[in-house]
Design an enzyme around this catalytic site. Structure first.
Site, mmCIF file in Angstrom:
data_model
loop_
_atom_site.group_PDB
_atom_site.id
_atom_site.type_symbol
_atom_site.label_atom_id
_atom_site.label_comp_id
_atom_site.label_asym_id
_atom_site.label_seq_id
_atom_site.Cartn_x
_atom_site.Cartn_y
_atom_site.Cartn_z
ATOM 1 N N CYS A 111 -2.262 3.807 2.531
ATOM 2 C CA CYS A 111 -3.575 4.320 2.902
ATOM 3 C C CYS A 111 -3.428 5.552 3.778
ATOM 4 O O CYS A 111 -2.419 5.744 4.461
ATOM 5 C CB CYS A 111 -4.371 3.255 3.658
ATOM 6 S SG CYS A 111 -5.129 2.018 2.581
ATOM 7 N N HIS A 144 2.001 0.193 4.399
ATOM 8 C CA HIS A 144 0.694 0.470 4.983
ATOM 9 C C HIS A 144 0.738 1.851 5.621
ATOM 10 O O HIS A 144 1.825 2.378 5.913
ATOM 11 C CB HIS A 144 0.355 -0.565 6.060
ATOM 12 C CG HIS A 144 -0.031 -1.909 5.523
ATOM 13 N ND1 HIS A 144 -1.120 -2.100 4.692
ATOM 14 C CD2 HIS A 144 0.504 -3.141 5.721
ATOM 15 C CE1 HIS A 144 -1.234 -3.383 4.396
ATOM 16 N NE2 HIS A 144 -0.258 -4.045 5.002
#
Length: 292
Positions: A178, A136
């Site tokens: 991301c 992430h």
């Protein structure tokens, strides 16, 4: 690993995002994831000042960090599909000739220690270094299993003043994570067919390449069964074009495939029909060709 929701098959698989504190609790269930001397070389290639030498005894190390499970305090979701990415990356870089070092679920401290440890190795007989980070993230940061860390704090160990044996050699980072929370709606368009050894000083940041899965500020999509759009495309293009095309040409084809071949489909309002474009940041000073 089997999908705990039972949606591991291709038809029921979801695309998810490697997001910064996005889906929580049941919402995530409905999102479509979001110098030892040369071995052999022609005189022309050996004397080419615009092409990295690849005739070292070893191509180099490929460090893969695959973070899937996160501490509840991070509010980060389980990254279904990341094992597919990790396996594909390990296979393709191993086939290219890299010595792969593979690690799952690393804390921030463990990630930093791994980077430091590899940077302190003697890379004198190695042509390059590759790092694949699957986790992430948000703009400028990437997650360990217990929290976030600035990306630059992980890569700093390989700068010229810290890792002398990689000075002047390519250091390639491929990042699936991301970089924000923006969504790309896409836009309709009409298709168009169309040598001598000398002592010199170089910048500390020289010879780095960062291939991000998405543009700054945007989500990065990952399918729960087939892996992330970026890593699928990267591994496919590396397998197809290594030894034939220069690295930036390969990555341009990766950009094209991600941009044109993928589109999200989600049960979460506002998350369907979204697009993605990878982002290449290069400080390379020569052309880079993987061996055939």
């Amino acid at each position: 690993m089997a999908d705990p929701r039972g949606d591991g098959d291709a038809q029921s698989a979801e695309d998810q995002v490697d997001a910064f504190k996005i889906f929580k609790s049941s919402r995530s269930r409905h999102a479509e994831e979001m110098d030892s001397g040369p071995i052999s070389k022609s005189k022309a290639a050996d004397s080419d000042p615009y092409r990295y030498r690849m005739d070292y005894p070893s191509l180099g190390t490929c460090l893969i960090i695959n973070n899937k499970n996160f501490h509840p305090s991070t509010n980060m979701n389980y990254r279904n599909g990341t094992d597919v990415d990790a396996a594909a990356a390990a296979k393709v870089f191993s086939n290219l000739g890299y010595k792969v070092k593979f690690f799952n679920d690393q804390t921030v401290r463990q990630m930093k220690q791994l980077m430091l440890s590899v940077s302190q190795e003697d890379h004198s007989d190695r042509a390059s270094f590759v790092c694949v980070l699957l986790s992430h993230g948000d703009e400028g940061v990437i997650y360990g299993t217990d929290g976030l860390e600035k990306f630059e704090n992980l890569t700093q160990y390989f700068k010229g003043d810290h890792c002398q044996s990689l000075v002047g050699k390519p250091k390639l980072f491929f990042i699936q994570a991301c970089r924000g929370t923006a969504l790309d709606d896409g836009i309709e368009c009409d298709a168009v067919t169309v040598t001598s050894e000398t002592t010199e000083r170089i910048p500390l940041q020289a010879d780095f390449l960062y291939a991000y899965s998405t543009a700054p500020g945007y989500y990065s999509w990952r399918n729960t069964a087939s892996g992330s759009w970026f890593m699928q495309s990267l591994c496919e293009m590396l397998e197809r074009h290594h030894g034939e095309l220069e690295l930036m040409q390969i990555l341009t084809r990766v950009n094209r495939k991600v941009a044109l071949d993928f589109e999200s489909a989600s049960n979460l309002p506002g998350f369907s029909a979204k697009k993605q474009i990878p982002c290449i940041v290069s400080m390379l000073t020569k052309d880079f060709y993987f061996p055939k």
